[in-house]
Design a protein around this motif. Structure first.
Motif, short mmCIF file in Angstrom:
data_model
loop_
_atom_site.label_atom_id
_atom_site.label_comp_id
_atom_site.label_asym_id
_atom_site.label_seq_id
_atom_site.Cartn_x
_atom_site.Cartn_y
_atom_site.Cartn_z
N ALA A 167 37.96 20.09 40.17
CA ALA A 167 38.50 21.50 39.59
C ALA A 167 40.02 21.30 39.24
O ALA A 167 40.83 20.56 39.30
N ARG A 168 39.88 21.50 38.18
CA ARG A 168 41.46 22.31 37.20
C ARG A 168 41.71 21.83 38.49
O ARG A 168 42.99 21.30 37.54
N GLY A 171 43.91 18.86 39.08
CA GLY A 171 43.81 17.52 38.42
C GLY A 171 43.00 17.00 37.52
O GLY A 171 42.90 16.26 37.85
N MET A 172 41.69 17.94 38.56
CA MET A 172 40.74 16.97 37.61
C MET A 172 39.55 16.38 38.64
O MET A 172 39.09 15.88 38.08
#
Ligand SMILES: [Zn+2]
Length: 201
Positions: A167-168, A171-172
């Motif tokens: 998830a962006r 922080g990925m």
């Protein structure tokens, strides 16, 4: 599973995990390692809270074990909600190290499949944690699974996919990975709240 952890589960959820009477749970016990405690705890919490709140039939677990590297949570007497919770934790178990509870994946070793983190790829011994730490992980897991299932209209497959996808906003990291961070569950709950708000706005 560590006996202390088993006792915590059985004493918190005696209706779901009866240790007396015919077909009682104690016969098999929990045939998996401690790393999945949070998942099992969360499943019990969601299933029992649902039964208490709705008055729907009481689900009773018959066996909780590892099979083909994943968690199997067999129970009878549950409704659709219980089925969704069980399917979700079974799916997520493949992304959680059975030994330590850290993010992992199914790995094969000598023909055996098991869910392991990188650190425990070669290990078979469980990692020791304080009981209070396991419980706090279980509480965080329960809160996040409940909110995520609601977000995806109780579709276990979609919920599992979202929890294990980068998830962006995190922080990925995947939400499941982010749960490992200190207070990470708060970020995940906030993110779910934002998505809910966005979707209904
Ligand atoms: Zn591990």
């Amino acid at each position: 599973m560590d006996e202390r952890l088993e006792t915590i589960l059985c004493s918190r959820y005696p209706k779901l995990l009866p240790t007396e009477g015919p077909g009682c749970f104690q016969f098999f016990g929990f045939e998996c390692q401690d790393g999945w405690f949070g998942l099992i705890y969360a499943a019990c919490e969601l299933i029992q809270t649902h039964a208490n709140r709705t008055g729907s039939g009481q689900a009773i677990a018959s066996q909780v074990k590892e099979k083909f590297g994943g968690l199997r949570f067999y129970c009878r007497g549950g409704d659709d909600y219980v089925e969704s919770v069980v399917e979700l934790v079974e799916r997520l178990s493949e992304s959680i190290c059975e030994l330590c509870g850290a993010p992992g994946r199914i790995r094969e070793r000598n023909g055996w499949l098991s869910a392991r983190c990188q650190l425990h790829e070669e290990e078979t011994e469980p990692s020791l944690r304080e009981t209070s730490e396991w419980i706090s992980r279980g509480d965080s897991m329960a809160a996040v699974l409940e909110a995520a299932l609601r977000l995806f209209a109780f579709d276990a497959r979609e919920t599992s996919r979202w929890l294990t996808s980068p998830a962006r906003a995190l922080g990925m990291k995947t939400p499941l990975e982010h749960l490992q961070e200190h207070h990470g569950y708060r970020d995940v709950l906030r993110l779910i709240g934002r998505i809910e708000y966005g979707a209904s706005a």
